[in-house]
Scaffold this active site. Structure first.
Site, PDB file in Angstrom:
ATOM      1  N   SER A  81       0.826  -1.308  -0.137  1.00 47.76           N
ATOM      2  CA  SER A  81       0.142  -0.095   0.170  1.00 47.76           C
ATOM      3  C   SER A  81       0.868   1.157  -0.002  1.00 47.76           C
ATOM      4  O   SER A  81       1.599   1.639   0.992  1.00 47.76           O
ATOM      5  CB  SER A  81      -0.854   0.013   1.150  1.00 47.76           C
ATOM      6  OG  SER A  81      -1.677   1.296   1.454  1.00 47.76           O
ATOM      7  N   HIS A  85      -1.323  -1.361  -4.035  1.00 45.82           N
ATOM      8  CA  HIS A  85      -2.543  -1.057  -3.482  1.00 45.82           C
ATOM      9  C   HIS A  85      -2.748   0.496  -3.441  1.00 45.82           C
ATOM     10  O   HIS A  85      -1.681   1.024  -2.823  1.00 45.82           O
ATOM     11  CB  HIS A  85      -2.705  -1.604  -1.974  1.00 45.82           C
ATOM     12  CG  HIS A  85      -3.999  -1.361  -1.609  1.00 45.82           C
ATOM     13  ND1 HIS A  85      -5.239  -2.040  -1.746  1.00 45.82           N
ATOM     14  CD2 HIS A  85      -4.271  -0.530  -0.342  1.00 45.82           C
ATOM     15  CE1 HIS A  85      -6.339  -1.815  -0.906  1.00 45.82           C
ATOM     16  NE2 HIS A  85      -5.722  -0.393  -0.206  1.00 45.82           N
ATOM     17  N   ASP A 142      -4.980   3.692  -1.912  1.00 42.28           N
ATOM     18  CA  ASP A 142      -6.282   4.079  -0.859  1.00 42.28           C
ATOM     19  C   ASP A 142      -6.382   5.496  -1.270  1.00 42.28           C
ATOM     20  O   ASP A 142      -5.607   6.734  -1.055  1.00 42.28           O
ATOM     21  CB  ASP A 142      -5.683   4.026   0.366  1.00 42.28           C
ATOM     22  CG  ASP A 142      -5.465   2.749   0.994  1.00 42.28           C
ATOM     23  OD1 ASP A 142      -6.483   1.917   0.735  1.00 42.28           O
ATOM     24  OD2 ASP A 142      -4.387   2.391   1.510  1.00 42.28           O
ATOM     25  N   MET A 163      -8.959   8.564  -0.308  1.00 37.24           N
ATOM     26  CA  MET A 163      -9.632   8.944   0.907  1.00 37.24           C
ATOM     27  C   MET A 163     -10.356  10.371   0.727  1.00 37.24           C
ATOM     28  O   MET A 163      -9.407  11.381   0.059  1.00 37.24           O
ATOM     29  CB  MET A 163      -8.928   8.737   2.024  1.00 37.24           C
ATOM     30  CG  MET A 163      -8.359   7.746   2.362  1.00 37.24           C
ATOM     31  SD  MET A 163      -7.444   7.788   3.948  1.00 37.24           S
ATOM     32  CE  MET A 163      -6.228   6.158   4.076  1.00 37.24           C
ATOM     33  N   HIS A 198      -8.464   1.393  -3.952  1.00 44.19           N
ATOM     34  CA  HIS A 198      -9.617   1.178  -2.760  1.00 44.19           C
ATOM     35  C   HIS A 198      -9.938   2.521  -2.580  1.00 44.19           C
ATOM     36  O   HIS A 198      -9.478   3.361  -2.103  1.00 44.19           O
ATOM     37  CB  HIS A 198      -8.781   0.638  -1.676  1.00 44.19           C
ATOM     38  CG  HIS A 198      -9.533   0.608  -0.309  1.00 44.19           C
ATOM     39  ND1 HIS A 198      -9.192   0.289   0.815  1.00 44.19           N
ATOM     40  CD2 HIS A 198     -10.797   0.446  -0.217  1.00 44.19           C
ATOM     41  CE1 HIS A 198     -10.074  -0.125   1.869  1.00 44.19           C
ATOM     42  NE2 HIS A 198     -11.130   0.154   1.081  1.00 44.19           N
ATOM     43  N   MET A 239     -12.192   4.706  -0.673  1.00 46.16           N
ATOM     44  CA  MET A 239     -12.625   5.095   0.447  1.00 46.16           C
ATOM     45  C   MET A 239     -13.667   6.509   0.568  1.00 46.16           C
ATOM     46  O   MET A 239     -13.045   7.443   0.924  1.00 46.16           O
ATOM     47  CB  MET A 239     -11.761   4.975   1.704  1.00 46.16           C
ATOM     48  CG  MET A 239     -11.470   3.606   1.920  1.00 46.16           C
ATOM     49  SD  MET A 239     -10.202   3.661   3.223  1.00 46.16           S
ATOM     50  CE  MET A 239      -8.661   3.586   2.244  1.00 46.16           C
ATOM     51  N   MET A 264     -12.045  -5.276   5.701  1.00 43.85           N
ATOM     52  CA  MET A 264     -11.229  -4.529   6.517  1.00 43.85           C
ATOM     53  C   MET A 264     -10.846  -4.923   7.993  1.00 43.85           C
ATOM     54  O   MET A 264     -11.851  -5.425   8.558  1.00 43.85           O
ATOM     55  CB  MET A 264     -11.704  -3.135   6.552  1.00 43.85           C
ATOM     56  CG  MET A 264     -11.794  -2.355   5.384  1.00 43.85           C
ATOM     57  SD  MET A 264     -10.286  -1.763   4.524  1.00 43.85           S
ATOM     58  CE  MET A 264      -9.630  -0.792   5.972  1.00 43.85           C
ATOM     59  N   ASP A 324      -7.089  -6.177   4.559  1.00 49.19           N
ATOM     60  CA  ASP A 324      -6.334  -4.893   4.469  1.00 49.19           C
ATOM     61  C   ASP A 324      -6.569  -4.247   6.018  1.00 49.19           C
ATOM     62  O   ASP A 324      -7.547  -4.069   6.629  1.00 49.19           O
ATOM     63  CB  ASP A 324      -7.299  -3.904   3.413  1.00 49.19           C
ATOM     64  CG  ASP A 324      -6.366  -2.580   3.349  1.00 49.19           C
ATOM     65  OD1 ASP A 324      -5.475  -2.165   4.302  1.00 49.19           O
ATOM     66  OD2 ASP A 324      -6.889  -1.580   2.616  1.00 49.19           O
ATOM     67  N   GLY A 357       1.088  -2.313   4.221  1.00 49.32           N
ATOM     68  CA  GLY A 357       1.671  -0.667   4.204  1.00 49.32           C
ATOM     69  C   GLY A 357       2.973  -0.521   4.855  1.00 49.32           C
ATOM     70  O   GLY A 357       3.900  -0.780   4.288  1.00 49.32           O
TER      71      GLY A 357
END
Length: 230
Positions: free
Chosen positions: A12, A37, A39, A41, A70, A72, A141, A179, A202
Site C-alpha cells: 500500500s 494498492h 487508498d 480517501m 481502494h 474510501m 477491512m 487490509d 503498508g
C-alpha cells in the site's frame, strides 16, 4: 484457495515515502509485489484525505503491475472515470458508501475492469452477499478505515473464515482480500489460514527500518506453504 494458488501481496503506497514515491513503487515492483494498492480517501467517508487522480496517474508510470484501487469515498460511482483507466485496474468500493451498490458494481464491470467490494469491521458479511456472485474481489477491512499504521483486529480472522466458507460453498470466484495491520507475523499467517488470497501491507513493506526488498522477502517467507485450514 486451490492448492496451487499463490497468495498475492499488494503493498500500500499510503505508507510509502511520498518524496520518493516513484522509486518506492519501482522498488516494490522489482521486489516481487503482485499488485500496487492505492487508498483514495475523501475526508468524508473516512476522516482523512489521501490523494487522487493525479497521483495515481503518476504511479502508473512507475509500474506495470495492476493497481488495486481502494475507493474510501462516498458515492464512488460519480468518480469512477477518474480512477478506472486501464483494463488491469481493480476498483474496490465500500458497501457502506454506495446507495445503490449493485448499480455501482456493474458500472465497473461494464467499463471492463475488475470490481471489488469492501466491508468495514462493524459491517456484516450479509452486506455483500447479494452482489458476491458478480465480484472479482471482496475485501475485509481488519482495521477501521482512514488511517495507516493501525493494529489488526483479531476478531477479523473469524469473519475472513466465514466469508471464505461462503465463497467456497456457493462456488463463487471472488478473491478474498484483507487490509489493515498486516505484517510478516501471525496477522498474515492467520489471515491466509482463514482463506485470504490477497494481503495488503503498508508499513510492513514501506518503513525506515529495512529495504522494500527485505520487507517483501520477509512477508513472502512467512507465507510459504500456508493454506486455509479445514
Amino acid at each position: 484457495m486451490s492448492p496451487e494458488a499463490r497468495v498475492l501481496i499488494a503493498p500500500s503506497i499510503l505508507a510509502a515515502d511520498f518524496a520518493d514515491l516513484g522509486r518506492q513503487v519501482e522498488a516494490a515492483t522489482e521486489a516481487g509485489a503482485d499488485l500496487i494498492h492505492v487508498d483514495v480517501m475523501d475526508g468524508q467517508f473516512v476522516p482523512n484525505i489521501s490523494f487522487g487522480e493525479v497521483v495515481i496517474d503518476a504511479v502508473r508510470r512507475h509500474t506495470d503491475l495492476p493497481l488495486n484501487i481502494h475507493l474510501m469515498v462516498n458515492e464512488p460511482g460519480a468518480l469512477m472515470g477518474c480512477f478506472h483507466k486501464e483494463e488491469t485496474d481493480q476498483v474496490i468500493v465500500h458497501a457502506e458508501a454506495c446507495t445503490h451498490l449493485h448499480r455501482t458494481v456493474f458500472q465497473v464491470k461494464e467499463a471492463g475492469g475488475q470490481v471489488g467490494v469492501a466491508i468495514n469491521p462493524g459491517t456484516p458479511i450479509a452486506a455483500v452477499e447479494e452482489v458476491l456472485p458478480y465480484l472479482d474481489i471482496v475485501l475485509v477491512m481488519t482495521v477501521n478505515p482512514g488511517f495507516g499504521g493501525q493494529s489488526f483486529i483479531p476478531e477479523s480472522v473469524n469473519k475472513i473464515r466465514r466469508l471464505y466458507e461462503l465463497i467456497l460453498t456457493k462456488g463463487y470466484s471472488a478473491q478474498l482480500e484483507v487490509d489493515g495491520g498486516i505484517k510478516a507475523d501471525w496477522t498474515a499467517e492467520e489471515s491466509v489460514r482463514a482463506g485470504a488470497t490477497i494481503l495488503v501491507a503498508g508499513t510492513a513493506i514501506f518503513n525506515p527500518d529495512e529495504t522494500v526488498s527485505g520487507s517483501m522477502q520477509r512477508m513472502r517467507g512467512c507465507l510459504h506453504g500456508l493454506r486455509p485450514s479445514p
